[in-house]
Design an enzyme around this catalytic site. Structure first.
Site, short mmCIF file in Angstrom:
data_model
loop_
_atom_site.label_atom_id
_atom_site.label_comp_id
_atom_site.label_asym_id
_atom_site.label_seq_id
_atom_site.Cartn_x
_atom_site.Cartn_y
_atom_site.Cartn_z
N SER A 1 64.06 60.36 1.95
CA SER A 1 66.04 59.69 0.98
C SER A 1 67.11 60.38 1.39
O SER A 1 66.82 61.47 2.79
CB SER A 1 65.65 60.22 -0.86
OG SER A 1 66.78 60.00 -2.10
N TYR B 1 64.82 67.34 -6.73
CA TYR B 1 64.51 66.38 -6.05
C TYR B 1 64.91 65.98 -4.55
O TYR B 1 63.42 65.51 -3.82
CB TYR B 1 65.22 65.09 -6.29
CG TYR B 1 64.41 63.59 -6.29
CD1 TYR B 1 63.56 63.19 -5.89
CD2 TYR B 1 65.72 62.61 -5.39
CE1 TYR B 1 63.13 62.21 -5.56
CE2 TYR B 1 65.49 61.84 -4.87
CZ TYR B 1 64.28 61.32 -4.98
OH TYR B 1 64.28 60.30 -4.05
#
Length: 246
Positions: free
Chosen positions: A143, A157
């Site tokens: 990501s 995350y």
């Protein structure tokens, strides 16, 4: 460049929705034999039916990527069904956004188990076969939050995605002569991932995702990495909406 995809056997975890499902459709359209794995059989079967309708080849496998033995079994089943495995796409992931001060350790555990351990279990199941056959391609979904910490709210995350990016690069150093390794690092993408956030942060996340790009954009990036000649390894692709500052 479709020749670089045609005939390859590709396993996609998290293949029932979002980026995984769209990638499965695109690669199958370009001639790959696709194995899609996820927890929801009904959604998997829908994607497999879509692929069959366009004349592609797909099989679905029920899988929880946090179960190490199950990942091993699915990889073994795919090799038995198709005769080989050429590409592993570690796509399954969760993104519950919440300030660390709320100390939701259940969500921390889930992200570590799915995003990080699930990726490692996929690598562990596929890598020995890739090394034995002298070829293979591991594609890990990281990501932009694995490049820059998404805080407040996305700290854990980001921690899992920084780890995925680091593992991808380290793995490339270790096995790059035989196995290609790619880290795909998307920004906001229109998928179910945004719905894994609950509580007070949900509205903020949904607002952030108003600028999201379609899953097809990421699928094309993945296809680009897969279709390259064997002597070309696309190590990382960062892809985000033009409007996204983060």
């Amino acid at each position: 460049m479709t020749k670089g995809i045609e005939g390859k056997v590709v396993l996609i975890t998290g293949g029932s929705t979002g980026i995984g499902a769209e990638t499965a459709r695109l690669l199958a359209e370009r001639g790959a034999k696709v194995a899609i794995a996820a927890r929801r059989k009904d959604r998997l079967d829908e994607v497999a039916a879509d692929i069959a309708a366009i004349g592609g080849t797909a099989r679905s496998y029920v899988l929880d990527v946090t179960d190490k033995s199950a990942v091993q079994s699915v990889v073994a089943a795919i090799i038995a069904d198709f005769g080989r495995l050429d590409v592993l796409i570690n796509n399954a992931g969760l993104m519950p956004i919440r300030p660390m001060a709320e100390v939701n350790t259940d969500e921390w555990d889930q992200m570590i188990d799915v995003n990080l351990k699930g990726t490692l279990y996929g690598i562990a199941a596929a890598l020995p076969g890739f090394l034995e056959q002298g070829s293979g391609h591991i594609i890990n979904l990281s990501s932009v939050a694995g490049i820059k910490v998404f805080a407040p709210g996305g700290t854990v995350y980001s921690g899992t995605k920084f780890a995925v990016s680091a593992i991808s690069e380290g793995l490339r150093h270790e096995v790059g002569e035989k196995v290609r390794v790619t880290s795909i690092e998307p920004g906001a993408v229109e998928s179910d991932l945004k719905f894994t956030t609950s509580g007070t942060a949900a509205e903020t996340v949904l607002d952030f995702y108003k600028q999201a790009i379609p899953t097809a954009s990421v699928a094309r990036a993945i296809a680009f990495a897969v279709e390259q000649p064997d002597d070309v390894d696309v190590n990382a692709i960062v892809i985000r909406p033009t409007a996204q500052e983060f």
